[in-house]
Design a protein around this motif. Structure first.
Motif, PDB file in Angstrom:
ATOM      1  N   HIS A   9       0.822  -1.217   0.000  1.00 20.08           N
ATOM      2  CA  HIS A   9       0.000   0.000   0.000  1.00 20.08           C
ATOM      3  C   HIS A   9       0.854   1.265   0.000  1.00 20.08           C
ATOM      4  CE1 HIS A   9      -3.991  -1.904   0.829  1.00 20.08           C
ATOM      5  NE2 HIS A   9      -3.188  -2.883   1.213  1.00 20.08           N
ATOM      6  N   THR A  10       2.146   1.116  -0.256  1.00 19.92           N
ATOM      7  CA  THR A  10       3.049   2.267  -0.230  1.00 19.92           C
ATOM      8  C   THR A  10       3.989   2.221  -1.424  1.00 19.92           C
ATOM      9  OG1 THR A  10       4.530   1.007   1.242  1.00 19.92           O
ATOM     10  CG2 THR A  10       2.995   2.536   2.286  1.00 19.92           C
ATOM     11  N   ASP A  11       4.690   3.328  -1.652  1.00 17.06           N
ATOM     12  CA  ASP A  11       5.613   3.369  -2.791  1.00 17.06           C
ATOM     13  C   ASP A  11       7.039   3.720  -2.409  1.00 17.06           C
ATOM     14  OD1 ASP A  11       5.590   6.271  -2.511  1.00 17.06           O
ATOM     15  OD2 ASP A  11       3.736   6.283  -3.665  1.00 17.06           O
ATOM     16  N   THR A  12       7.239   4.253  -1.185  1.00 17.24           N
ATOM     17  CA  THR A  12       8.570   4.706  -0.775  1.00 17.24           C
ATOM     18  C   THR A  12       8.815   4.351   0.680  1.00 17.24           C
ATOM     19  OG1 THR A  12       8.358   6.610  -2.261  1.00 17.24           O
ATOM     20  CG2 THR A  12      10.118   6.714  -0.622  1.00 17.24           C
ATOM     21  N   VAL A  13      10.053   3.962   1.001  1.00 14.95           N
ATOM     22  CA  VAL A  13      10.434   3.765   2.397  1.00 14.95           C
ATOM     23  C   VAL A  13      11.634   4.643   2.722  1.00 14.95           C
ATOM     24  CG1 VAL A  13       9.551   1.412   2.558  1.00 14.95           C
ATOM     25  CG2 VAL A  13      11.920   1.796   1.879  1.00 14.95           C
ATOM     26  N   VAL A  14      11.682   5.077   3.980  1.00 14.57           N
ATOM     27  CA  VAL A  14      12.796   5.868   4.491  1.00 14.57           C
ATOM     28  C   VAL A  14      13.310   5.166   5.740  1.00 14.57           C
ATOM     29  CG1 VAL A  14      13.526   8.089   5.426  1.00 14.57           C
ATOM     30  CG2 VAL A  14      11.867   8.022   3.552  1.00 14.57           C
ATOM     31  N   LEU A  15      14.615   4.895   5.777  1.00 14.22           N
ATOM     32  CA  LEU A  15      15.215   4.119   6.856  1.00 14.22           C
ATOM     33  C   LEU A  15      16.261   4.915   7.607  1.00 14.22           C
ATOM     34  CD1 LEU A  15      16.106   0.899   4.808  1.00 14.22           C
ATOM     35  CD2 LEU A  15      14.013   1.274   6.110  1.00 14.22           C
ATOM     36  N   GLY A  70      20.904  12.117   6.065  1.00 15.69           N
ATOM     37  CA  GLY A  70      21.115  11.227   7.208  1.00 15.69           C
ATOM     38  C   GLY A  70      20.233  10.002   7.224  1.00 15.69           C
ATOM     39  N   VAL A  71      19.388   9.840   6.204  1.00 12.02           N
ATOM     40  CA  VAL A  71      18.536   8.657   6.123  1.00 12.02           C
ATOM     41  C   VAL A  71      18.734   7.987   4.770  1.00 12.02           C
ATOM     42  CG1 VAL A  71      16.812   9.640   7.674  1.00 12.02           C
ATOM     43  CG2 VAL A  71      16.555   9.929   5.189  1.00 12.02           C
ATOM     44  N   LEU A  72      18.206   6.795   4.648  1.00 13.08           N
ATOM     45  CA  LEU A  72      18.243   6.058   3.384  1.00 13.08           C
ATOM     46  C   LEU A  72      16.833   6.022   2.804  1.00 13.08           C
ATOM     47  CD1 LEU A  72      20.459   3.031   4.476  1.00 13.08           C
ATOM     48  CD2 LEU A  72      21.191   5.086   3.251  1.00 13.08           C
ATOM     49  N   ARG A  73      16.732   6.289   1.517  1.00 10.23           N
ATOM     50  CA  ARG A  73      15.438   6.315   0.852  1.00 10.23           C
ATOM     51  C   ARG A  73      15.444   5.338  -0.315  1.00 10.23           C
ATOM     52  NH1 ARG A  73      11.663  10.153   1.072  1.00 10.23           N
ATOM     53  NH2 ARG A  73      13.149  11.554   2.071  1.00 10.23           N
ATOM     54  N   ALA A  74      14.303   4.680  -0.525  1.00 10.56           N
ATOM     55  CA  ALA A  74      14.225   3.717  -1.627  1.00 10.56           C
ATOM     56  C   ALA A  74      12.787   3.536  -2.061  1.00 10.56           C
ATOM     57  CB  ALA A  74      14.801   2.372  -1.205  1.00 10.56           C
ATOM     58  N   ALA A  75      12.622   3.161  -3.317  1.00  9.66           N
ATOM     59  CA  ALA A  75      11.311   2.722  -3.787  1.00  9.66           C
ATOM     60  C   ALA A  75      11.010   1.359  -3.183  1.00  9.66           C
ATOM     61  CB  ALA A  75      11.303   2.641  -5.317  1.00  9.66           C
ATOM     62  N   VAL A  76       9.764   1.147  -2.797  1.00  6.39           N
ATOM     63  CA  VAL A  76       9.381  -0.113  -2.155  1.00  6.39           C
ATOM     64  C   VAL A  76       9.759  -1.310  -3.017  1.00  6.39           C
ATOM     65  CG1 VAL A  76       7.403  -1.516  -1.473  1.00  6.39           C
ATOM     66  CG2 VAL A  76       7.561   0.852  -0.723  1.00  6.39           C
ATOM     67  N   ASP A  77       9.476  -1.233  -4.304  1.00  8.28           N
ATOM     68  CA  ASP A  77       9.744  -2.373  -5.179  1.00  8.28           C
ATOM     69  C   ASP A  77      11.223  -2.717  -5.253  1.00  8.28           C
ATOM     70  OD1 ASP A  77       7.077  -2.626  -5.671  1.00  8.28           O
ATOM     71  OD2 ASP A  77       7.115  -1.551  -7.590  1.00  8.28           O
ATOM     72  N   GLN A  78      12.100  -1.740  -5.050  1.00  8.28           N
ATOM     73  CA  GLN A  78      13.534  -1.987  -5.129  1.00  8.28           C
ATOM     74  C   GLN A  78      14.097  -2.579  -3.843  1.00  8.28           C
ATOM     75  OE1 GLN A  78      15.128   1.855  -6.197  1.00  8.28           O
ATOM     76  NE2 GLN A  78      14.702   1.581  -8.381  1.00  8.28           N
ATOM     77  N   ILE A  79      13.492  -2.240  -2.713  1.00  9.32           N
ATOM     78  CA  ILE A  79      14.087  -2.655  -1.436  1.00  9.32           C
ATOM     79  C   ILE A  79      13.274  -3.743  -0.736  1.00  9.32           C
ATOM     80  CG2 ILE A  79      12.894  -1.015   0.084  1.00  9.32           C
ATOM     81  CD1 ILE A  79      15.628  -0.551   1.448  1.00  9.32           C
ATOM     82  N   ALA A  81      19.797  -0.719  -3.160  1.00 10.50           N
ATOM     83  CA  ALA A  81      18.428  -0.251  -3.390  1.00 10.50           C
ATOM     84  C   ALA A  81      18.183   1.178  -2.927  1.00 10.50           C
ATOM     85  CB  ALA A  81      17.445  -1.175  -2.688  1.00 10.50           C
ATOM     86  N   THR A  82      19.072   1.720  -2.078  1.00 14.35           N
ATOM     87  CA  THR A  82      18.780   2.992  -1.414  1.00 14.35           C
ATOM     88  C   THR A  82      19.690   4.116  -1.871  1.00 14.35           C
ATOM     89  OG1 THR A  82      20.249   2.400   0.435  1.00 14.35           O
ATOM     90  CG2 THR A  82      17.915   1.858   0.658  1.00 14.35           C
ATOM     91  N   GLU A  83      19.222   5.324  -1.594  1.00 14.23           N
ATOM     92  CA  GLU A  83      20.018   6.537  -1.776  1.00 14.23           C
ATOM     93  C   GLU A  83      20.053   7.280  -0.451  1.00 14.23           C
ATOM     94  OE1 GLU A  83      18.412   8.877  -4.888  1.00 14.23           O
ATOM     95  OE2 GLU A  83      18.859   7.436  -6.482  1.00 14.23           O
ATOM     96  N   ALA A  84      21.233   7.784  -0.090  1.00 20.63           N
ATOM     97  CA  ALA A  84      21.371   8.537   1.156  1.00 20.63           C
ATOM     98  C   ALA A  84      20.832   9.947   0.956  1.00 20.63           C
ATOM     99  CB  ALA A  84      22.834   8.596   1.588  1.00 20.63           C
ATOM    100  N   GLU A  85      20.062  10.412   1.939  1.00 21.24           N
ATOM    101  CA  GLU A  85      19.471  11.742   1.840  1.00 21.24           C
ATOM    102  C   GLU A  85      19.261  12.300   3.244  1.00 21.24           C
ATOM    103  OE1 GLU A  85      15.111  13.385   0.712  1.00 21.24           O
ATOM    104  OE2 GLU A  85      16.105  12.233  -0.876  1.00 21.24           O
TER     105      GLU A  85
END
Length: 250
Positions: free
Chosen positions: A37-43, A70-79, A64-68
């Motif tokens: 039910h989501t498209d993006t995650v931030v870790l 101080g956090v890591l961001r990724a599309a749900v399908d990639q991670i 799967a992620t890009e640093a932004e």
């Protein structure tokens, strides 16, 4: 990407205590259901720390992620795959190296997960149907999905009580985890609600019982309407957490 303020509609209460495998299984099932039910995650994740014991998972997260900021961001399908593997871990990495996981849909936050505090909060308004999906995913797990926020509040002998999942709070002095609730008795004839709680094990639990306020065990109401509101709120909690409920009628 800017995000609106998170206003959760539901909270997951985990009723197992000290069982890392059961906790991991339950929270992993809930978070996996959110992914649909989501498209993006931030870790917030210590990838280097994770790599010390689980290099394959760490490499998958890195890819799967890009640093932004101080956090890591990724599309749900990639991670999805490496993150699912991380959530399935029962060792220290699931709740230490993974500090926080947030999931979004179209820029609106849907999930807030803090493993170390077993905090799982959802906003069903940000992604319609996510609460039902999570509820179905954890049907056989030792958890319950409850409305977030205040279900009831009242005063007794000058003390303020607030039933707001995942806790029952007493004034500003203490909040008791509803996961420890064992039995609820609602006595309609006498306008009384009685609670039974599981007692923790170990030194810290014993010290908490001695030094802190006692867990509330009985509430008596002069007002039938106030009793009915509070009784209904506790029945909602008991039903969600599969807590034994006794109903005494007049």
């Amino acid at each position: 990407m800017s995000h609106r303020q998170f206003d959760p509609t539901h909270v997951l209460v985990i009723t197992t205590s000290g069982d890392a495998s059961a906790e991991a299984r339950a929270t992993a099932a809930a978070v996996r259901a959110v992914f649909d039910h989501t498209d993006t995650v931030v870790l917030r994740l210590d990838v280097d720390g994770l790599a010390s014991d689980h290099p394959e998972i760490a490499n998958g997260v890195r890819a799967a992620t890009e640093a932004e900021g101080g956090v890591l961001r990724a599309a749900v399908d990639q991670i999805r795959d490496p993150l699912t593997a991380l959530l399935d871990l029962t060792d220290v990495h699931r709740f230490v190296t993974l500090e926080r996981l947030d999931a979004f849909r179209d820029g609106r936050q849907v999930l807030h997960y803090v493993p170390d505090h077993t905090t799982v909060e959802l906003d069903d308004a940000a992604s319609d149907g996510v609460a039902d999906a999570v509820s179905r995913a954890v049907t056989d797990e030792p958890v319950g999905l409850l409305p977030a926020g205040r279900l009831a509040d009242w005063y007794e002998d000058g003390t303020h009580y607030e039933l707001a999942p995942p806790s029952l709070c007493v004034d500003d002095s203490a909040c008791f985890d509803l996961a420890a609730l064992e039995r609820v008795e609602v006595d309609r004839e006498h306008h009384v609600v009685r609670l039974s709680w599981a007692r923790g094990d170990g030194v810290l639990a014993a010290a908490s019982e001695l030094l802190g306020p006692n867990r509330p065990e009985q509430f008596a109401f002069d007002s039938p309407n106030r009793y009915a509101d509070v009784a209904e709120a506790f029945e909602t909690v008991a039903d969600a957490l599969d807590v034994e409920t006794t109903r005494k009628r007049s």
